[in-house]
Write a protein that holds these residues in place. Sequence first.
Motif, PDB file in Angstrom:
ATOM      1  N   GLY A 139       0.814  -1.260  -0.041  1.00  0.00           N
ATOM      2  CA  GLY A 139       0.126  -0.050  -0.009  1.00  0.00           C
ATOM      3  C   GLY A 139       1.022   1.267  -0.110  1.00  0.00           C
TER       4      GLY A 139
ATOM      5  N   GLY B 291       0.138   3.874  -4.937  1.00  0.00           N
ATOM      6  CA  GLY B 291      -0.389   5.139  -5.155  1.00  0.00           C
ATOM      7  C   GLY B 291      -0.167   5.596  -6.632  1.00  0.00           C
TER       8      GLY B 291
ATOM      9  N   THR C  93       0.782   4.734   5.393  1.00  0.00           N
ATOM     10  CA  THR C  93      -0.014   4.258   4.394  1.00  0.00           C
ATOM     11  C   THR C  93      -1.325   4.792   5.240  1.00  0.00           C
ATOM     12  N   PRO C  94      -2.266   5.158   4.316  1.00  0.00           N
ATOM     13  CA  PRO C  94      -2.451   5.417   2.935  1.00  0.00           C
ATOM     14  C   PRO C  94      -2.064   6.835   2.825  1.00  0.00           C
TER      15      PRO C  94
ATOM     16  N   THR D 135       1.476   7.948   1.454  1.00  0.00           N
ATOM     17  CA  THR D 135       2.099   7.121   0.216  1.00  0.00           C
ATOM     18  C   THR D 135       1.115   7.547  -0.890  1.00  0.00           C
ATOM     19  N   SER D 136      -0.059   7.755  -0.737  1.00  0.00           N
ATOM     20  CA  SER D 136      -0.885   8.354  -1.905  1.00  0.00           C
ATOM     21  C   SER D 136      -0.503   9.694  -2.396  1.00  0.00           C
TER      22      SER D 136
END
Length: 364
Positions: A15, A20, A166-167, A170-171
């Motif tokens: 993840g 991402g 995450t999330p 990292t997104s």
Amino acid sequence: MRILIIGGSNSLLKGGYVSGLAHSLQGYVEAEIVQISVGATTSLSAIGRLHETFNGQPADVILYEYGINDAGHFAPRPGGAESWLLCFHLLLKTAARLYPSAVFVPLVLAQQHHFSMAVQNPIYDAQIRAYQELALPYIDVRAWMSSLFLGRAPEWMYRDAAHYDTPHATSIIGALVAQRLLTLKAQNAEPLSSTLARLQTVSPFAKIEAMYIPAVNLQQFISGPTEPGHIANRLMQLDYVRMLPGSRLDLNSAMFPLALFLKSDPNHDALQLELNTPEGLSINTRVATRHADTETLPFIYSSIPLPLLWSHSLLMHYGASQLAVSVPLQAGGAQSGFDCYAPGLPGAPQRHLDFVGLLMLVQQ
């Protein structure tokens, strides 16, 4: 767009930013992401991974993420920035010769301690200088995040001292990388063949040539008990030579062994290293080969930068050498070890050294 990702553990997180990136590219470009990252090691291991995974298929982008790893290994050592630069220039040469049409994109992440741009980080400074000198299209997540959040990391930014969480974090990073890669694609960014030409004019290491030799190609120089080995998981496949107690590699060469690559597992203990050069270098030491992460993982692919076993720097004369690597009959007794390596476990059965390869240098 075929994207080769070579980085540390932040590039391997479930993840993580790679997920991402894949999500953000959907609907904009058909992307194939090839993961050859390996954590808990330096950029030298990235050179091995490039050679070991190359199958002749070109890549459009090589995304390089080793800033946190290299800072951890080189920053505490005097002259660490110069050692990192050597590793990076060797890596760039390797990538350019294997993937001349690819665009090389460094991704600059930061440890939690270095989140703010106000905190000094000499390795980061050296990295940015090197990327700018070579006109590489780097993505400076550290500077971008520090500016966006006014130098103070939100609580959700980091999972631990060295990994983004995450999330959310990292997104954001994945989307930032996707945006930059799409822009570079539209701009027809400079390929590695052009970067290599510039590197040869500015690098203090331009006259140093590297050769990666897989262990299977060195079997003729190994005496004593050995076994061929192969292992695979969802991240990698490795061929290696298992050297058992009493086995010995003897190699007389016009080149110098900069790094030894291995597949470490809980049954690793130590190797005996003997190294001599005409210039008077004489090393005879027992070196730990069990990576500390094997306490929780079945095996770790890694490398040992040999000069860091007896000095603070990788920089030296790279010429002829006599190298011997053996697996002692008796367990224990390690006198030296690189970062992340620990003594063997008491009573470990079937002691061995799973030898993957050597990186040899020569100064022309």
